[in-house]
Design a protein around this motif. Structure first.
Motif, mmCIF file in Angstrom:
data_model
loop_
_atom_site.group_PDB
_atom_site.id
_atom_site.type_symbol
_atom_site.label_atom_id
_atom_site.label_comp_id
_atom_site.label_asym_id
_atom_site.label_seq_id
_atom_site.Cartn_x
_atom_site.Cartn_y
_atom_site.Cartn_z
ATOM 1 N N ILE A 1 60.387 36.284 27.778
ATOM 2 C CA ILE A 1 58.999 35.657 26.809
ATOM 3 C C ILE A 1 58.323 34.428 27.553
ATOM 4 N N ASP A 2 59.429 33.678 27.818
ATOM 5 C CA ASP A 2 58.647 32.820 27.567
ATOM 6 C C ASP A 2 57.565 32.451 29.475
ATOM 7 N N GLY A 3 57.926 33.070 29.910
ATOM 8 C CA GLY A 3 57.489 33.755 31.348
ATOM 9 C C GLY A 3 55.934 34.896 31.042
ATOM 10 N N LEU A 4 55.678 35.236 29.853
ATOM 11 C CA LEU A 4 55.383 36.217 30.029
ATOM 12 C C LEU A 4 53.673 35.327 29.767
ATOM 13 N N PRO A 5 52.222 35.521 29.741
ATOM 14 C CA PRO A 5 51.056 34.598 29.175
ATOM 15 C C PRO A 5 51.129 34.307 28.160
ATOM 16 N N ASP A 6 51.343 35.298 27.136
ATOM 17 C CA ASP A 6 51.427 34.917 25.691
ATOM 18 C C ASP A 6 52.746 35.038 24.596
ATOM 19 N N GLY A 7 53.178 34.754 25.901
ATOM 20 C CA GLY A 7 54.523 35.548 24.891
ATOM 21 C C GLY A 7 55.304 35.874 24.462
ATOM 22 N N VAL A 8 54.899 35.781 22.429
ATOM 23 C CA VAL A 8 55.943 36.704 21.826
ATOM 24 C C VAL A 8 54.314 37.488 21.847
ATOM 25 N N ARG A 9 52.777 37.128 21.806
ATOM 26 C CA ARG A 9 51.862 38.068 21.520
ATOM 27 C C ARG A 9 51.365 37.996 22.727
ATOM 28 N N THR A 10 52.201 38.626 23.281
ATOM 29 C CA THR A 10 51.895 39.703 24.810
ATOM 30 C C THR A 10 52.003 41.553 24.708
ATOM 31 N N ASP A 11 50.810 41.863 24.942
ATOM 32 C CA ASP A 11 50.287 43.255 24.749
ATOM 33 C C ASP A 11 51.488 43.828 25.646
ATOM 34 N N VAL A 12 52.704 45.193 24.796
ATOM 35 C CA VAL A 12 53.413 45.971 26.186
ATOM 36 C C VAL A 12 53.011 47.612 25.804
ATOM 37 N N GLY A 13 51.181 47.703 26.495
ATOM 38 C CA GLY A 13 50.829 48.787 26.855
ATOM 39 C C GLY A 13 50.965 49.441 25.575
#
Lengths: 580, 576
Positions: free
Chosen positions: B454-466
């Motif tokens: 999650i930390d590596g994702l652009p928007d953290g927990v708010r990243t879209d799963v598609g």
């Protein structure tokens, strides 16, 4: 390979040549189509003449009764002619429709056949060609050509011919009406194009939002279990309702624009008729124009605009057909583009047991990402030499590039870097057909044709007897399928379990007695029983053969002489198994 | 047919929109009748050279109808589509409500292989039913009535000459084209199915076909089927243009007949000569309203089927019954299944009889092949389904006496798909508890070891799963599903194939983490891959709906050759 299937109903990309009414390729590629174009023009000419004769005769009858006080009996001849004109128009229409559907059937069949040949030829040359979308277009999408041939094209021809004939005739009686028609008829295609382009753009920009909104129910269906487990079903109901209402509002906003083109079309057509009617009415009052030609012009006026209007209403259906045809032309054209057979191909060399058989030197493979901005590196500097008679297992996480490696060995796709040799001869100098005939390949998703089980096992060896087929099944441990050899299975192997499908493809791979077996996860996703049976059949299958297995299950890995771990497109470890 | 009637019944919710749409459609066609009859009147009157003022009403009429035709048509198209979309929204809501009531077990009882595809296809078909099937005949009836009225006023006998052919064109022609179409469709459909199948096979299976060198044989077979389809289509071509041709001919009949009776009336002095021009136009223009009827009739069969199937779902009965006076769940109860048996509608027993006890904190492994009844057992435990015979109790309290909502809060379930909804990671985890803070979500995500990812994702927990979670890997998806199950804090958690589809290294890691994260709570681990079973308190082996063996891992390893071979196959330990 893409697994998703979408019907070709989405509006196409901006700037596509969607609106081009006649695609020369359609008439160049398919013989039946060109003949039909002439038939249509012929029928169009005859219909246009019939329309004008009908109008003149009808006006004559009305004039005779109204102004000349003709007795009903004296009209018999004219009424018979009038009836015959309508009967003739009906017959012409019918004949044209019949020839349209015949032409369409011929064109569809020829396109289908050529696309299938092109896809196979492309694949044989190592280029990927087929996809789920193309399969759908070629099988059913292309049926939309029916609308193009039987409705759109003839109305287009009529839309050009009827106004032309009407104008020529009117010029002899009332030049002023000619002016009105000449000024308004061209407005129709112009407006159609203008508004069509605008509406298309508006539709396209709203398309994604609308699809997202429309999917509320899909998610509810697919995610029902999750919704119910977490007691979120009730909340979801409100959401579906809200999304449906939102979808309606968005769709209506789109439709208000999209229907404008039809509105303008109708408006131009009916206002023009009204303008003509009033203009000739006024001149009749003043005695500048006789009643009879005026009546004929009034009868003709709507017929002049009708074909254009109908062509407009068939436009989208017809363009779906053209779109389907175009995506098939694209395949045919790529296939034609590299049709040059390569010469100087070498036979597959003989390789002794224990000598290097398949050698990969610094093999890399990448393909452009969907955004075209960068490339996706699947394999990166693979060095691997498999000796004849060896049994190698490839392991590693999903997406590591193992299946790509197998496909490259088969000659489906060429390495973007490095080379693959077979017995010292570069793979791309080999005759691909005879190389593949030495390979038995079992891919991850079993591919079965509809037909009997025997047909499927025999697919790579058409000369095999029933006894050969049975012994191949026995060899892989599928004795239970032998009594069912003649049984017909449906598409994609309907009627067989996953394990049985795998067994059939395995038997099919070993039946032609291949020197090299490429097994891509032969036991993935099947029941333990079948896994155990395949594992225990392995020694029988592998004897005297070179085997490369992609495996997750340890049961297969343990059987290999050598285990190669691939991760991120590279070989990370190679170990010799203690097994033998 | 029943479903279709219900569908028409739902139109009653929108009486004004419905009437308005039909009225606009009819008025639009009436305008084109008006345009031509008034124009004919204008020109015929003009021929008598009256003062210009006499014609002014007719001139205004012509101009009015010239504009109203297009405007009304636009209004009709908008209002009919608006009504369709309203009906669609109602229908979707009703289907969603039915799905909620039926639950996963109830939905599974519909025998259709692909319920999702079927429901969506049917909803799509129904979307067009008003515009294409219901409205055109009604508009045609209004136009016929209007024509009758005008004919009766102007020249009663012309009612026969115009309405006769109009009736034939509106009833007989569509009926005939539909019958002919059905017959032709039947002869083509089998060949067509084969042709479609073979085309798809060749295009999608091209690599396998090429590898086997089977191109020519399959092409020859496909060619044969394609030729048969083309041949049948060529032969069926005659029926396509019949409707249009027949209507053109009938217009001719109407016109000739009307001209004849008008001429007779004018000759007899009972009809003003001007009116023959008007009647000639009235004889032709109403046929516009019947032109679309053949395609409406063709569509009718499909719409009827779709409506029936949808209402079958909408009327489906829930597989569980709610208690009138629900009782609460006892604290820390033991869940006990006694002689539970599930018999489905066709009489097949898919489960049972089963006896199973899950004490607080106990971990039970359930193994068995596909079709052994594991999923049905899970449905019974979550109370998506009440057993036909036998009971499920919580410390002696029958779950049928507990509100099913409470049971759901007590027993959690994640199946092998680990379905993710479109939207953010946060939204997907929070489905388990709408009130959870971002910190709560973060801590369950850390619990399933997704923190670093999650930390590596652009928007953290708010990243879209598609769409349907396509942006996340199989392992991450399973972990996300586990995270939301942990957030919901179910006392009993059922995990159905939590490691299916994962490669061995990932599978082992996910299994280790899920066992650690669920420590201390009751767990039912359903699997056909026996990884992790050595860490269960009890293992039950299912076959054909019943429990055929049970015991601890060492016991089964010792006792059952079958269990031993399964275990060895999965872990690769020991000899073959």
């Amino acid at each position: 390979m893409r697994k998703s299937r979408t019907l070709p109903t989405e509006p196409t990309e901006p700037g596509s040549d969607r609106a081009r009414p006649i695609d020369r390729r359609l008439f160049g590629l398919a013989e039946g189509a060109r003949r039909y174009l002439w038939v249509t023009v012929g029928f169009g000419l005859a219909s246009a003449v019939a329309v004008i004769i009908g109008a003149v005769v009808l006006a004559g009858i009305i004039n005779d009764v109204f102004l000349n006080g003709a007795a009903p009996r004296s009209l018999t001849g004219a009424l018979v002619v009038l009836g015959a004109v309508y009967l003739g128009r009906g017959a012409l229409e019918w004949g044209r429709s019949v020839s349209a559907h015949r032409a369409s059937a011929t064109v569809k069949r020829s396109l289908r056949e050529r696309v299938m040949r092109a896809v196979l030829a492309q694949t044989a040359r190592g280029r990927s060609a087929g996809s789920g979308d193309l399969a759908l277009t070629a099988s059913t999408g292309i049926d939309a050509l029916d609308a193009y041939f039987s409705h759109y094209l003839p109305q287009l021809v009529l839309g050009a011919l009827v106004p032309l004939f009407a104008v020529v005739w009117m010029a002899t009686v009332d030049p002023l009406s000619v002016v009105i028609i000449v000024l308004t008829v061209p407005l129709i295609p112009v407006f159609m194009w203008l508004i069509g382009t605008y509406a298309d753009r508006a539709t396209r920009s709203r398309w994604l939002t609308m699809r997202r909104l429309g999917d509320g129910l899909v998610e509810t269906l697919r995610g029902l279990l999750t919704l119910e487990v977490y007691r979120a079903g009730g909340e979801r109901l409100d959401r579906v309702k809200r999304l449906s209402d939102e979808y309606r509002r968005q769709t209506m906003a789109t439709l208000r624009v999209a229907f404008l083109s039809a509105f303008v079309l109708e408006l131009v057509a009916t206002i023009s008729v009204a303008v003509i009617a009033v203009a000739i009415g006024l001149r009749v009052v003043q005695g500048d124009l006789d009643f009879e030609p005026a009546m004929a012009i009034l009868i003709l006026a709507p017929e002049v605009y009708a074909p254009m209007r109908k062509a407009g209403s068939e436009f989208h259906a017809a363009m779906d057909g053209m779109e389907a045809a175009r995506s098939m032309f694209a395949v045919l054209e790529t296939a034609d583009a590299n049709d040059g057979e390569r010469s100087g191909l070498l036979p597959v060399p003989q390789v002794a047991v224990g000598a290097p058989f398949v050698t990969l030197s610094d093999v890399s493979f990448s393909y452009p990402a969907s955004d075209d901005a960068h490339t996706v590196q699947v394999l990166d500097g693979i060095d691997l030499s498999v000796v004849r008679g060896e049994h190698v297992a490839l392991i590693g996480p999903s997406g590591a590039g193992k299946s790509t490696l197998i496909r490259l060995i088969l000659g489906f796709g060429r390495p973007t870097g490095g080379s693959i040799d077979v017995g010292g001869v570069p793979l791309d100098r080999l005759d691909a057909g005879s190389w593949r005939s030495m390979i038995g390949w079992v891919r991850q998703e079993p591919f079965l044709i509809s037909g009997t089980i025997a047909d499927n096992v025999r697919l790579g060896a058409p000369g095999a007897t029933t006894e050969d087929v049975a012994s191949a099944l026995r060899l892989v441990g599928a004795d239970d399928l032998i009594p069912r050899l003649g049984e017909t299975i449906g598409e994609q192997g309907r009627g067989l379990s996953h394990g049985q499908r795998r067994m059939v493809t395995l038997a099919r791979a070993v039946l032609p007695n291949p020197a090299l077996l490429l097994l891509d996860e032969p036991t993935a996703g099947i029941d333990t029983d079948t896994q155990l049976r395949i594992a225990s059949a392995f020694d029988r299958i592998a004897v005297g053969r070179t085997v490369i297995t992609v495996a997750h299950q340890r049961i297969l890995v343990d059987l290999a002489d050598r285990v190669i771990t691939i991760d991120g497109g590279r070989i990370v470890t190679a170990s010799r198994s203690e097994h033998r | 047919m029943r479903g279709f009637r219900r569908l028409i019944g739902s139109l009653r919710r929108y009486p004004w929109r419905f009437a308005g749409s039909i009225a606009a459609g009819a008025a639009s066609i009436a305008s084109s009748i008006g345009l031509l009859t008034v124009s004919a009147y204008l020109i015929a009157r003009a021929a008598l050279h009256p003062p210009l003022l006499d014609l002014s009403v007719a001139i205004v009429g012509v101009r009015f109808f010239g504009i109203s035709r297009a405007v009304l048509r636009y209004v009709e198209r908008l209002s009919s589509h608006d009504l369709s979309l309203r009906l669609l929204a109602d229908l979707r809501t009703r289907v969603a409500r039915a799905l909620h009531r039926l639950g996963p077990a109830g939905v599974a009882s519909f025998r259709a292989g692909d319920l999702v595809g079927r429901v969506l296809g049917d909803v799509d078909e129904i979307q067009h039913v008003f515009v294409r099937v219901i409205a055109p005949p009604l508009i045609a009836v209004v136009i016929a009535a209007l024509t009758l009225l005008l004919a009766l006023v102007w020249l009663p006998v012309s009612a026969f000459t115009i309405l006769g052919p109009l009736l034939v064109a509106g009833v007989v022609v569509p009926w005939f084209t539909r019958r002919a179409g059905d017959a032709a469709g039947r002869t083509i459909s089998a060949d067509r199915g084969r042709m479609i199948g073979q085309t798809v096979e060749i295009i999608e299976g091209a690599p396998v076909i090429v590898a086997l060198g089977a191109e020519d044989r399959l092409l020859a077979a496909a060619d044969e089927a394609a030729e048969r389809v083309a041949h049948a289509e060529r032969r069926a071509a005659w029926m396509h243009g019949f409707g249009d041709a027949a209507i053109l001919t009938l217009i001719g009949v109407s016109l000739v007949g009307t001209l004849w009776v008008s001429a007779v009336a004018v000759d007899a002095g009972s009809l003003d000569g001007v009116m023959i021009a008007v009647l000639a136009m009235l004889a032709v223009t109403p046929f516009e309203s019947v032109a679309t009827l053949p395609s409406a009739f063709e569509r009718l069969g499909r719409s009827l089927g779709a409506a029936d199937r949808l209402f079958e779902v909408i009327d489906g009965e829930s597989p569980t019954a709610e208690a009138d006076r629900p009782v609460p769940i006892p604290t820390e109860p033991t869940l006990a299944v006694r002689q539970a048996t599930v018999v489905v509608a066709n009489g097949d027993r898919v489960l049972g009889p089963i006896d199973l006890e899950i004490e607080p904190g106990m971990r039970v492994g359930v193994v068995g092949e596909t079709g052994a009844g594991k999923t049905t057992l899970a449905h019974v435990l979550c109370r998506f389904l009440d057993p036909t015979v036998g009971t499920v109790t919580l410390d002696g309290v029958d779950v049928r006496d507990v509100a099913s909502n409470d049971v759901r809060g007590f027993v959690g379930y994640e199946d092998d798909r680990a379905f993710l909804f479109r939207g953010s990671i946060l939204g997907n985890v929070r489905i388990a508890d709408q009130d959870a803070s971002e910190g709560d979500v973060r801590s369950v995500l850390d619990g399933v070891r997704l923190g670093n990812w999650i930390d590596g994702l652009p928007d953290g927990v708010r990243t879209d799963v598609g769409e349907a979670g396509e942006e996340v890997s199989g392992g991450q998806r399973k972990r996300l599903a586990l995270a939301r199950a942990l957030l919901a804090d179910f006392p009993i958690l059922i995990l159905d194939e939590p490691i299916s589809g994962l490669d061995p290294a990932t599978a082992d890691a996910v299994m280790d983490d899920l066992l650690a994260a669920t420590a201390g709570r009751s767990l039912v681990l359903i699997t056909h891959r026996p990884i992790g079973l050595d860490r269960m308190d009890q293992i039950v082996v299912m076959e054909a709906g019943t429990i055929v063996d049970r015991g601890t891992h060492p016991e089964l390893l010792e006792r059952s050759a079958r269990y031993r071979s399964m275990w060895n196959a999965a872990t690769g330990s020991g000899n073959r």
